[in-house]
Design a protein around this motif. Structure first.
Motif, PDB file in Angstrom:
ATOM      1  N   LEU A 130      33.444 -82.772  33.423  1.00 64.91           N
ATOM      2  CA  LEU A 130      34.134 -83.177  32.220  1.00 64.91           C
ATOM      3  C   LEU A 130      33.515 -83.901  31.280  1.00 64.91           C
ATOM      4  O   LEU A 130      32.840 -84.743  31.447  1.00 64.91           O
ATOM      5  N   VAL A 131      33.304 -83.170  30.086  1.00 60.44           N
ATOM      6  CA  VAL A 131      32.408 -83.451  29.203  1.00 60.44           C
ATOM      7  C   VAL A 131      33.168 -83.403  27.666  1.00 60.44           C
ATOM      8  O   VAL A 131      34.094 -82.669  27.453  1.00 60.44           O
ATOM      9  N   LYS A 132      32.514 -84.307  26.790  1.00 62.98           N
ATOM     10  CA  LYS A 132      33.373 -84.251  25.302  1.00 62.98           C
ATOM     11  C   LYS A 132      32.341 -83.322  24.548  1.00 62.98           C
ATOM     12  O   LYS A 132      31.269 -83.683  24.435  1.00 62.98           O
ATOM     13  N   TYR A 133      32.757 -82.232  24.110  1.00 56.17           N
ATOM     14  CA  TYR A 133      31.923 -81.390  23.218  1.00 56.17           C
ATOM     15  C   TYR A 133      32.822 -80.867  21.942  1.00 56.17           C
ATOM     16  O   TYR A 133      33.763 -80.287  22.117  1.00 56.17           O
ATOM     17  N   ASN A 134      32.273 -80.877  20.905  1.00 54.17           N
ATOM     18  CA  ASN A 134      32.798 -80.568  19.666  1.00 54.17           C
ATOM     19  C   ASN A 134      34.394 -81.551  19.471  1.00 54.17           C
ATOM     20  O   ASN A 134      35.082 -80.777  19.017  1.00 54.17           O
ATOM     21  N   TYR A 135      34.034 -82.802  19.654  1.00 52.85           N
ATOM     22  CA  TYR A 135      35.187 -83.561  19.608  1.00 52.85           C
ATOM     23  C   TYR A 135      36.295 -83.318  20.480  1.00 52.85           C
ATOM     24  O   TYR A 135      37.550 -83.904  20.347  1.00 52.85           O
ATOM     25  N   GLN A 136      36.189 -82.774  21.647  1.00 53.90           N
ATOM     26  CA  GLN A 136      37.335 -82.464  22.557  1.00 53.90           C
ATOM     27  C   GLN A 136      36.823 -82.525  24.137  1.00 53.90           C
ATOM     28  O   GLN A 136      35.726 -82.295  24.287  1.00 53.90           O
ATOM     29  N   TRP A 137      37.697 -82.787  24.896  1.00 56.39           N
ATOM     30  CA  TRP A 137      37.257 -82.630  26.315  1.00 56.39           C
ATOM     31  C   TRP A 137      37.178 -81.381  26.741  1.00 56.39           C
ATOM     32  O   TRP A 137      38.089 -80.574  26.241  1.00 56.39           O
ATOM     33  N   GLN A 138      36.221 -80.853  27.519  1.00 52.23           N
ATOM     34  CA  GLN A 138      35.842 -79.685  28.057  1.00 52.23           C
ATOM     35  C   GLN A 138      35.665 -79.718  29.455  1.00 52.23           C
ATOM     36  O   GLN A 138      34.700 -80.610  29.848  1.00 52.23           O
ATOM     37  N   LYS A 139      36.072 -78.782  30.322  1.00 48.05           N
ATOM     38  CA  LYS A 139      35.717 -78.499  31.759  1.00 48.05           C
ATOM     39  C   LYS A 139      34.403 -77.528  31.810  1.00 48.05           C
ATOM     40  O   LYS A 139      34.762 -76.565  31.093  1.00 48.05           O
ATOM     41  N   ILE A 140      33.437 -77.892  32.363  1.00 46.13           N
ATOM     42  CA  ILE A 140      32.336 -76.826  32.975  1.00 46.13           C
ATOM     43  C   ILE A 140      32.191 -76.822  34.336  1.00 46.13           C
ATOM     44  O   ILE A 140      32.053 -77.746  34.987  1.00 46.13           O
ATOM     45  N   ALA A 141      32.436 -75.379  34.803  1.00 48.83           N
ATOM     46  CA  ALA A 141      32.675 -75.381  36.178  1.00 48.83           C
ATOM     47  C   ALA A 141      31.276 -75.651  36.701  1.00 48.83           C
ATOM     48  O   ALA A 141      29.957 -75.232  36.253  1.00 48.83           O
ATOM     49  N   TYR A 142      31.039 -76.145  37.879  1.00 55.87           N
ATOM     50  CA  TYR A 142      29.824 -76.511  38.578  1.00 55.87           C
ATOM     51  C   TYR A 142      28.987 -75.143  38.769  1.00 55.87           C
ATOM     52  O   TYR A 142      27.819 -75.119  38.689  1.00 55.87           O
TER      53      TYR A 142
END
Length: 232
Positions: A130-142
C-alpha cells in the motif's frame, strides 16, 4: 513520537531539543550525556526513537545500541562520516552528520515517523503493498513487483506497464514487503525472488536488468537463493 537523545556534548543535546520543539508530534522527553544513565532509563521507559552519538568517551554508540534488549528506532549523530555505512548495517533510520540544520533533522525524523506509524498501524494489505502515489493511496500486488530501487528520498517500484515513483524510504519498503517473496540485495535495491532469472556472487538479473549484490548482503542473499534451489 517519544524520543531520547544521548550525546556527550551538551550543545548537541541542546540543539536536538531546540529542533524537536518545532515539531508538534516529536517529544524529546529526556537527554543524557552519560550512556549508562540512558540505559537505566530505557529499562523503565519505552521510547520510539533514539538520537545517538557514536563517538563518546566511555562507549561507542553503535556498541551501545547493539547491547539494548529492546531496540527503539535509532538516528545516529556524529561528526565522523566514516561511520555512515556501519550505521545503516544496524538498520538505522538515518545518519545525521554534525553540524546538521533543522531541515536535515526534520527529514530524518519524518523517516522515523513513517516507519513507526507503519509498524503501529500495520497498514499493508495481505498480498499488496500500500503506497501513496499521485496524492492517493494505491495497492500494488506483490506478484507485479519486479524490483525496487532507491532514488534519494523516493523509491522506484518497477511494475508493468511503467515504474511508479513513490515518496518512501527503502527501510520502510523493506519492512512492508514479505521476506518470503522479496530480498534486499543492496542498500539501493530490493528484488522479487520469483522475478530473478540468473545470479552469481556479485549480481542478480531480474528480467534483463543486472542488479549489484553488495558485500553486506552477499551471505544473506546466497543463503536464500540456495534454499530456493533446494526447494525447487
Amino acid at each position: 513520537m517519544n524520543a531520547i537523545a544521548i550525546d556527550d556534548e551538551p550543545l548537541a543535546l541542546e540543539l536536538i531539543q531546540q529542533y524537536a520543539q518545532k515539531i508538534d508530534w516529536l517529544n524529546v522527553e529526556a537527554v543524557f550525556s552519560d550512556a549508562l544513565e540512558a540505559k537505566e532509563y530505557l529499562k523503565e521507559h519505552e521510547v520510539d526513537l533514539l538520537f545517538l552519538d557514536i563517538q563518546m568517551p566511555e562507549v561507542n554508540g553503535m556498541q551501545f545500541y547493539k547491547s539494548l534488549d529492546d531496540k527503539p528506532e535509532v538516528i545516529f549523530t556524529t561528526a565522523y562520516s566514516q561511520y555512515a555505512v556501519d550505521g545503516f548495517t544496524l538498520n538505522a533510520v538515518d545518519y545525521l552528520l554534525k553540524p546538521f540544520d533543522f531541515e536535515r533533522f526534520l527529514q530524518a525524523v519524518e523517516k522515523a515517523k513513517e516507519l513507526i506509524d507503519f509498524r503501529q498501524s500495520k497498514a499493508n494489505d495481505e498480498g499488496h503493498l500500500l503506497v501513496k502515489y499521485n496524492y492517493q493511496w494505491q495497492k500494488i500486488a506483490y506478484k507485479d513487483i519486479e524490483y525496487i530501487e532507491a532514488l534519494d528520498d523516493y523509491i522506484k517500484i518497477v511494475v508493468a506497464p511503467k515504474p511508479l515513483l513513490v515518496h518512501m524510504s527503502m527501510k520502510v519498503a523493506d519492512e512492508k514487503l514479505p521476506s518470503e517473496k522479496f530480498v534486499r540485495v543492496h542498500r539501493s535495491y530490493i528484488v522479487a525472488l520469483d522475478k530473478i532469472t540468473s545470479w552469481n556472487k556479485n549480481t542478480i538479473t531480474v528480467r534483463g536488468k543486472s542488479i549489484p549484490i553488495s558485500y553486506t548482503y552477499q551471505k544473506q542473499v546466497q543463503d536464500i537463493l540456495n534454499n530456493l534451489m533446494e526447494e525447487s
